[in-house]
Structure formats: structure tokens, C-alpha cells
Design an enzyme around this catalytic site. Structure first.
Site, short mmCIF file in Angstrom:
data_model
loop_
_atom_site.label_atom_id
_atom_site.label_comp_id
_atom_site.label_asym_id
_atom_site.label_seq_id
_atom_site.Cartn_x
_atom_site.Cartn_y
_atom_site.Cartn_z
N ARG A 9 -81.89 69.28 -88.86
CA ARG A 9 -82.50 68.33 -90.04
C ARG A 9 -83.63 68.28 -90.56
O ARG A 9 -83.98 67.37 -91.21
CB ARG A 9 -81.38 67.62 -90.17
CG ARG A 9 -79.65 67.89 -90.59
CD ARG A 9 -78.39 66.87 -90.57
NE ARG A 9 -78.84 66.52 -92.34
CZ ARG A 9 -78.19 65.80 -92.83
NH1 ARG A 9 -77.51 65.14 -91.97
NH2 ARG A 9 -78.60 65.05 -93.44
N CYS A 10 -84.41 67.75 -89.31
CA CYS A 10 -85.92 67.09 -88.91
C CYS A 10 -86.92 68.15 -89.11
O CYS A 10 -86.85 69.20 -88.32
CB CYS A 10 -85.96 66.50 -87.27
SG CYS A 10 -87.68 65.62 -87.26
N LYS A 11 -87.20 68.01 -90.62
CA LYS A 11 -88.30 68.52 -90.44
C LYS A 11 -89.16 69.14 -90.00
O LYS A 11 -90.18 70.02 -88.77
CB LYS A 11 -89.97 68.62 -91.81
CG LYS A 11 -90.66 69.37 -92.26
CD LYS A 11 -91.44 69.27 -93.35
CE LYS A 11 -92.91 69.96 -94.07
NZ LYS A 11 -93.57 69.88 -94.32
N ARG A 14 -88.16 71.62 -86.64
CA ARG A 14 -87.98 72.49 -86.69
C ARG A 14 -89.30 72.92 -86.97
O ARG A 14 -89.98 74.22 -85.87
CB ARG A 14 -87.52 72.30 -88.54
CG ARG A 14 -86.33 72.79 -88.92
CD ARG A 14 -85.96 72.92 -89.71
NE ARG A 14 -85.90 72.40 -91.20
CZ ARG A 14 -85.80 71.41 -92.33
NH1 ARG A 14 -84.58 70.48 -91.00
NH2 ARG A 14 -87.07 70.96 -93.12
#
Length: 113
Positions: A9-11, A14
Site C-alpha cells: 500500500r506504500c508508494k 512499490r
């Protein structure tokens, strides 16, 4: 073998995963929110990072601000808190056999892969 401690869920996490994938090296993804680290694993990771526990804590997380922010906590207490609340662990972390880096900014990962 490279391991990336990843939060889908973390940019930034990713972006870090993309850098690891682009390296062409063999790697393993560990979604540490689903498969939490043990105290022993986290202590070993801190050693590879050359960091103290407080340096790895995400201090803007609600859990931290509401429960731990102004407390005088030992290294072992901080490790236990992060093991019990893995959301507090900074991300992403990329590790090889001898060293680890926090991928903030994600380009830090290039120093390892």
C-alpha cells in the site's frame, strides 16, 4: 539473495520494489505486515542497517503518536513495539547477505542491488 521488506500500500515501497525488479538480481519479497519479523530478525536487520531502533520507527504513524511518542523507551522495548506493530517499521528495506538499506529515497536501493 536480496530480500525486500515490502508494504504493497506504500508508494515508496512499490517504487523500491520496481528498482529491485529492474536490477535483474534474484530477490524475495517479504510483505512484513502479513509475515511480521521476529525480535531476533529485526535486531539482525538493525545491525545490517547500522541503525538504532528509534531511527527505524515511522514517527508520524497514529499508533506511535498516541501510544509511544513521549515515552523513554529502551532499544529492546522499541524492537518489541515494532514487532508487535509492524506498521511502525520504516519501508521499504532492502537486504542482502551483508548489508541493508532503507529505500528512502528509493534510489538508496541502488547502493545495494
Amino acid at each position: 539473495m536480496i530480500t525486500i521488506y515490502h508494504n504493497t500500500r506504500c508508494k515508496k515501497s512499490r517504487e523500491g520494489l520496481q528498482l529491485v525488479e529492474n536490477s535483474g538480481k534474484e530477490f524475495h519479497v517479504r510483505e512484513y505486515l502479513k509475515e511480521p519479523l521476529s525480535e531476533k530478525e529485526l535486531k539482525a536487520l538493525l545491525t545490517k542497517l547500522n541503525m538504532t531502533a528509534i531511527q527505524l520507527v515511522r514517527k508520524n504513524e497514529k499508533i506511535w503518536k498516541e501510544n509511544f511518542k513521549d515515552k523513554d523507551l529502551s532499544e529492546n522495548e522499541l524492537v518489541r513495539i515494532m514487532v508487535e506493530n509492524p506498521k511502525l517499521i520504516e519501508r521499504p528495506i532492502v537486504e542482502n547477505e551483508t548489508k541493508a538499506v532503507v529505500g528512502r529515497p528509493p534510489e538508496e536501493i541502488n547502493n545495494l542491488v
